[in-house]
Write a protein that holds these residues in place. Structure first.
Motif, mmCIF file in Angstrom:
data_model
loop_
_atom_site.group_PDB
_atom_site.id
_atom_site.type_symbol
_atom_site.label_atom_id
_atom_site.label_comp_id
_atom_site.label_asym_id
_atom_site.label_seq_id
_atom_site.Cartn_x
_atom_site.Cartn_y
_atom_site.Cartn_z
ATOM 1 N N PRO A 121 81.231 43.984 15.755
ATOM 2 C CA PRO A 121 82.363 44.925 15.728
ATOM 3 C C PRO A 121 83.255 44.758 14.494
ATOM 4 O O PRO A 121 83.820 45.742 14.013
ATOM 5 N N ASP A 122 83.322 43.534 13.957
ATOM 6 C CA ASP A 122 84.173 43.327 12.778
ATOM 7 C C ASP A 122 83.672 44.092 11.562
ATOM 8 O O ASP A 122 84.404 44.284 10.587
ATOM 9 N N ARG B 249 75.461 47.124 15.678
ATOM 10 C CA ARG B 249 75.968 47.381 17.028
ATOM 11 C C ARG B 249 76.683 46.167 17.639
ATOM 12 O O ARG B 249 77.600 46.333 18.434
ATOM 13 N N TYR C 93 80.006 56.678 15.676
ATOM 14 C CA TYR C 93 80.178 55.240 15.894
ATOM 15 C C TYR C 93 81.456 54.741 15.214
ATOM 16 O O TYR C 93 82.264 54.032 15.812
ATOM 17 N N ALA D 235 82.709 47.169 11.569
ATOM 18 C CA ALA D 235 82.937 48.614 11.703
ATOM 19 C C ALA D 235 84.134 49.038 10.846
ATOM 20 O O ALA D 235 85.177 49.445 11.350
ATOM 21 N N LYS E 270 84.762 56.220 16.738
ATOM 22 C CA LYS E 270 85.082 55.535 18.010
ATOM 23 C C LYS E 270 85.780 54.202 17.767
ATOM 24 O O LYS E 270 86.474 53.683 18.639
ATOM 25 N N ARG E 271 85.530 53.629 16.585
ATOM 26 C CA ARG E 271 86.117 52.320 16.268
ATOM 27 C C ARG E 271 87.323 52.446 15.331
ATOM 28 O O ARG E 271 87.686 51.513 14.635
#
Ligand SMILES: Nc1ncnc2c1ncn2[C@@H]1O[C@H](COP(=O)(O)OP(=O)(O)OP(=O)(O)O)[C@@H](O)[C@H]1O
Ligand SMILES: [Mg+2]
Length: 279
Positions: A177-178, A174, A248, A180, A251-252
């Protein structure tokens, strides 16, 4: 925390420098107090006198239902962990007996044939709940799923491997972010598939909050609620896990497959890997 317990705590955290100094204030004892009751203090102190742990050196997380601590191994602990290829420090997860929500955990225990007959007394249900996480982690480890290897369980206290580098816990998916990426999504879906096919388990609370990423490899954590595939709500839980993960990543900006396609692949033990059906 009673004065006696305070003394035990001082001993438990004795060989530590920074954390002990930091945790010495009144406020810090209150934090410890919120998670650790007198019985838990006794269990931890016992583990220390048996040489399983040396000392508690820090707090990783302190949530509503558990506290997660870092601890160094004692001589006996080192022997046990050598066999399991686990290094010091390790993780101690303490389940908070006062806030465990019985109604919410009931649905994961009843229906699991491993716990067919059990006494509904509070203390017993907690023990069972912690033991369930231990057993789920063991099954997953044996099946080759990336999870922290469990070491031992005693009432509301679970000892397990630290997922981390040089004694520092790895971050949650969570907050990275890298990570994802498509390959991360595929690896996680493959882990869910392996968990189902090889360990006969469904995580049942899978989300980016229960995945720790170490050197770009995802590890599934927090498995007390995980159920075996014959549980009456197994399919519902599996679908929910898949939706959480796919949502998840989509969304990314990752191209995500339909939940049903992955669901069918997992449940029907399809020979194609998740990677083959996605790429
Ligand atoms: N073996 C481990 N290695 C590294 N970090 C861990 C490990 N186990 C737990 N953690 C950390 O501790 C946090 C809480 O652990 P866990 O999810 O098992 O407990 P929880 O009671 O479900 O807490 P929450 O309600 O916050 O999810 C995790 O989010 C993770 O950051
Ligand atoms: Mg969790």
């Amino acid at each position: 925390m009673k004065p006696d317990d305070k003394k035990i705590w001082e001993k438990l955290t004795d060989s530590n420098d920074r954390w002990r100094k930091k945790k010495k204030g009144k406020e810090d004892y209150q934090t410890i107090n919120a998670v650790i009751d007198a019985n838990t203090t006794k269990i931890l102190s016992n583990l220390q006198s048996k040489g399983i742990i040396d000392s508690i050196t820090g707090t990783i997380a302190s949530g509503k239902e558990s506290g997660v601590f870092l601890a160094t191994l004692g001589p006996k602990g080192k022997l046990i962990c050598e066999d399991l290829s686990i290094e010091s420090p390790i993780v101690i997860k303490v389940f908070r007996t006062s806030t465990l929500n019985f109604r919410s955990i009931e649905k994961y225990i009843s229906g699991d044939i491993r716990f067919k007959k059990y006494s509904k007394k509070t203390r017993n249900v907690i023990k069972l709940w912690v033991e369930k996480e231990y057993r789920n982690l063991s099954r997953s480890t044996l099946a080759g799923v990336n999870v922290p290897k469990p070491i031992l369980v005693k009432n509301n206290v679970l000892l397990m491997e630290l997922i981390g580098t040089n004694g520092i816990p790895s971050p949650l998916l969570r907050i990275t972010p890298d990570e994802a990426t498509e390959i991360m999504m595929i690896t996680i879906l493959d882990q869910i598939r392996r968990l189902y096919q090889k360990a006969d388990l469904i995580h049942a609370d899978l989300s980016p909050y229960n995945i720790v990423v170490k050197e770009s490899i995802p590890f599934l954590i927090d498995m007390s609620q995980s159920v075996i595939s014959s549980h009456p709500r197994a399919e519902e839980f599996l679908e929910r896990d898949l939706n959480n993960i796919l949502f998840y990543f989509s969304k990314r900006g990752v191209d995500t497959p339909e939940t049903e396609i992955i669901f069918e692949n997992i449940v029907n033990n399809s020979p194609d890997s998740v990677k083959e059906i996605i790429l």
